[in-house]
Design a protein around this motif. Structure first.
Motif, PDB file in Angstrom:
ATOM      1  N   VAL A 222      41.484 -19.654  63.120  1.00  0.00           N
ATOM      2  CA  VAL A 222      42.609 -19.700  62.190  1.00  0.00           C
ATOM      3  C   VAL A 222      43.879 -19.741  63.021  1.00  0.00           C
ATOM      4  O   VAL A 222      44.069 -18.899  63.910  1.00  0.00           O
ATOM      5  CB  VAL A 222      42.610 -18.465  61.261  1.00  0.00           C
ATOM      6  N   TYR A 227      48.639 -19.429  58.955  1.00  0.00           N
ATOM      7  CA  TYR A 227      48.082 -18.361  58.122  1.00  0.00           C
ATOM      8  C   TYR A 227      49.187 -17.441  57.602  1.00  0.00           C
ATOM      9  O   TYR A 227      49.212 -17.074  56.418  1.00  0.00           O
ATOM     10  CB  TYR A 227      47.071 -17.567  58.939  1.00  0.00           C
ATOM     11  N   VAL A 231      48.997 -17.928  53.739  1.00  0.00           N
ATOM     12  CA  VAL A 231      48.176 -16.871  53.154  1.00  0.00           C
ATOM     13  C   VAL A 231      48.966 -15.584  52.967  1.00  0.00           C
ATOM     14  O   VAL A 231      48.942 -14.971  51.896  1.00  0.00           O
ATOM     15  CB  VAL A 231      46.915 -16.622  54.017  1.00  0.00           C
ATOM     16  N   PRO A 268      38.144 -16.071  62.234  1.00  0.00           N
ATOM     17  CA  PRO A 268      38.532 -15.720  60.855  1.00  0.00           C
ATOM     18  C   PRO A 268      38.545 -14.233  60.545  1.00  0.00           C
ATOM     19  O   PRO A 268      39.452 -13.753  59.846  1.00  0.00           O
ATOM     20  CB  PRO A 268      37.495 -16.469  60.008  1.00  0.00           C
ATOM     21  N   ALA A 271      41.659 -12.827  62.065  1.00  0.00           N
ATOM     22  CA  ALA A 271      42.854 -13.330  61.385  1.00  0.00           C
ATOM     23  C   ALA A 271      43.142 -12.542  60.108  1.00  0.00           C
ATOM     24  O   ALA A 271      44.296 -12.363  59.728  1.00  0.00           O
ATOM     25  CB  ALA A 271      42.689 -14.816  61.063  1.00  0.00           C
ATOM     26  N   LYS A 272      42.098 -12.050  59.451  1.00  0.00           N
ATOM     27  CA  LYS A 272      42.286 -11.277  58.217  1.00  0.00           C
ATOM     28  C   LYS A 272      43.101 -10.017  58.446  1.00  0.00           C
ATOM     29  O   LYS A 272      43.638  -9.443  57.490  1.00  0.00           O
ATOM     30  CB  LYS A 272      40.934 -10.893  57.618  1.00  0.00           C
TER      31      LYS A 272
END
Length: 320
Positions: A222, A227, A231, A268, A271-272
Motif C-alpha cells: 500500500v 492511503y 482511506v 496491507p 498500512a492499516k
C-alpha cells in the motif's frame, strides 16, 4: 495523551543530496540535516545518498547514529556505478534487529534491508531503504520486482525511498504528471519516460508493480501517501498536511514542477495501522537537501497487534 501523541512509531525517509557534504568537504548541510532529524526523532530512518559513508570504518554512519541518539545503523554497499549507498537506522528502544540483507539487482544502489522485532510483538518486520535507478526505467522495474518479494505471504514490511518515477494514479494526485514539452532537461525526459501504446509517457511502472491492483488481485504494498489521502481522508481542508505533496526537486528549475517521487510503502496489514503521513518541506529542509522528508506515523498498539501470529493468520498471510 491520545494514541496519536503517545504510543506511536515514526518512520521517516530522506534522500540527503550527497549526504550533505560538498565536493570540497564542507559539511554544513550535513549538520543542518542532523539537527532536523534530531528534532523529528524518527524511530526508523530510511536514508538515501549516504555518499562515501562506507569509508574510514563507516565513520559517517556512526556519526549520524550518534546525532540520532544512538540508533542502530545498517548500510548497504556502494557500487562502481554509484558511491551513494542506502541505509537504515532503527531505535534500539523500540526495535530488536534480527537479520540484515542487502539485495543487489545490478550495478545501481543495493537495497538496505534489516529485519526487526518490535517490543511486544513476536513476528518480524522487514524494513528497507531503496533508491531506484535514476537513468534506466527497465532497471527501475527490476528493482521494484525485487522489492515486491519483501511483501510475500507471511511477511510484514515497510519500505521507502527515492523512486525516480511517478505515482500510477495521477487522477488522485495533488500534482499532475510532468508536462514534458515544457521541461528543458531533456536527459530527464529520456530517463523518466517509457514507451506505452507507441507513445512516450511518464514512468509509473515501479508504483504499478508495488501498489497496483491487477486482474482483481490486491496490491503487494500500500502506498501510504495515497492511503492517507483516500482511506484516512487526510486533507489540507481539514487542517492536515497534504500527504500527496511533492518531494523533489527543491533546487532544480529546469525539471518543471516538483513531483512526488519519494514514497513509503507498507504491506496491507501494516498500512492499516497508519495514523498520518506528511511531507516535510521547510526552509531548513530546502537548505539541507533537494528532497523533502516523508514521514509516516503508525499506531504502536496497532502495529504490535498486526504483528502477532494470530493477526497474520487472520489476514491469510500464514499458511494453515
Amino acid at each position: 495523551m491520545t494514541e496519536c501523541d503517545d504510543d506511536v512509531i515514526r518512520v521517516a525517509s530522506w534522500n540527503i543530496e550527497h549526504n550533505g557534504i560538498s565536493n570540497s568537504g564542507d559539511d554544513v548541510r550535513w549538520h543542518l540535516a542532523m539537527d532536523i532529524l534530531a528534532e523529528l526523532q524518527p524511530d526508523v530512518l530510511l536514508r538515501q545518498e549516504l555518499t562515501r559513508a562506507e569509508m574510514y570504518g563507516q565513520r559517517a554512519v556512526w556519526a549520524e547514529s550518534r546525532r540520532l541518539g544512538g540508533h542502530i545503523p545498517f548500510l548497504a554497499g556502494a557500487t562502481p556505478e554509484s558511491a551513494n549507498p542506502t541505509g537504515v537506522y532503527v531505535d534500539p528502544d523500540v526495535f530488536r534487529p534480527t537479520k540484515f540483507f542487502e539485495h543487489r539487482t545490478g550495478m545501481w544502489h543495493p537495497v538496505c534491508n534489516p529485519v526487526v522485532q518490535i517490543d511486544g510483538a513476536p513476528s518480524e518486520l522487514s524494513l528497507a531503504s531503496f533508491h531506484l535507478c535514476s537513468f534506466d526505467p527497465a532497471m527501475r522495474a527490476t528493482e521494484a520486482h525485487r522489492l515486491a518479494m519483501l511483501g510475500k505471504p507471511g511477511m510484514a514490511a515497510i519500505i521507502g525511498g527515492d523512486c525516480n518515477s511517478y505515482p500510477h494514479r495521477p487522477v488522485d494526485e495533488t500534482v499532475p504528471l510532468p508536462a514534458w514539452s515544457s521541461t528543458t532537461d531533456r536527459s530527464l525526459f529520456q530517463s523518466r519516460t517509457i514507451v506505452r501504446d507507441g507513445k512516450r509517457v511518464s514512468d509509473t511502472v515501479p508504483d504499478e508493480i508495488l501498489a497496483g491492483e491487477h486482474d482483481g488481485l490486491p496490491p503487494v504494498f500500500v502506498e501510504l501517501g495515497h492511503y492517507a489521502a483516500t482511506v484516512l481522508g487526510q486533507s489540507t481542508a481539514a487542517g492536515h498536511p497534504d500527504p500527496l505533496a511533492p518531494t523533489s526537486s527543491l533546487w532544480r528549475t529546469d525539471q518543471g514542477e516538483m513531483r512526488r517521487i519519494d514514497r513509503i510503502y507498507a504491506t496491507p496489514q501494516i498500512a492499516k495501522t497508519l495514523i498520518r503521513l506528511e511531507v516535510i518541506v521547510n526552509d531548513d529542509v530546502r537548505e539541507a537537501s533537494d528532497h523533502g522528508i516523508v514521514q509516516a506515523t503508525f499506531s504502536g498498539p496497532g502495529m504490535r497487534r498486526e504483528l502477532s501470529p494470530t493477526a497474520l493468520s487472520d489476514e491469510g498471510l500464514v499458511a494453515a
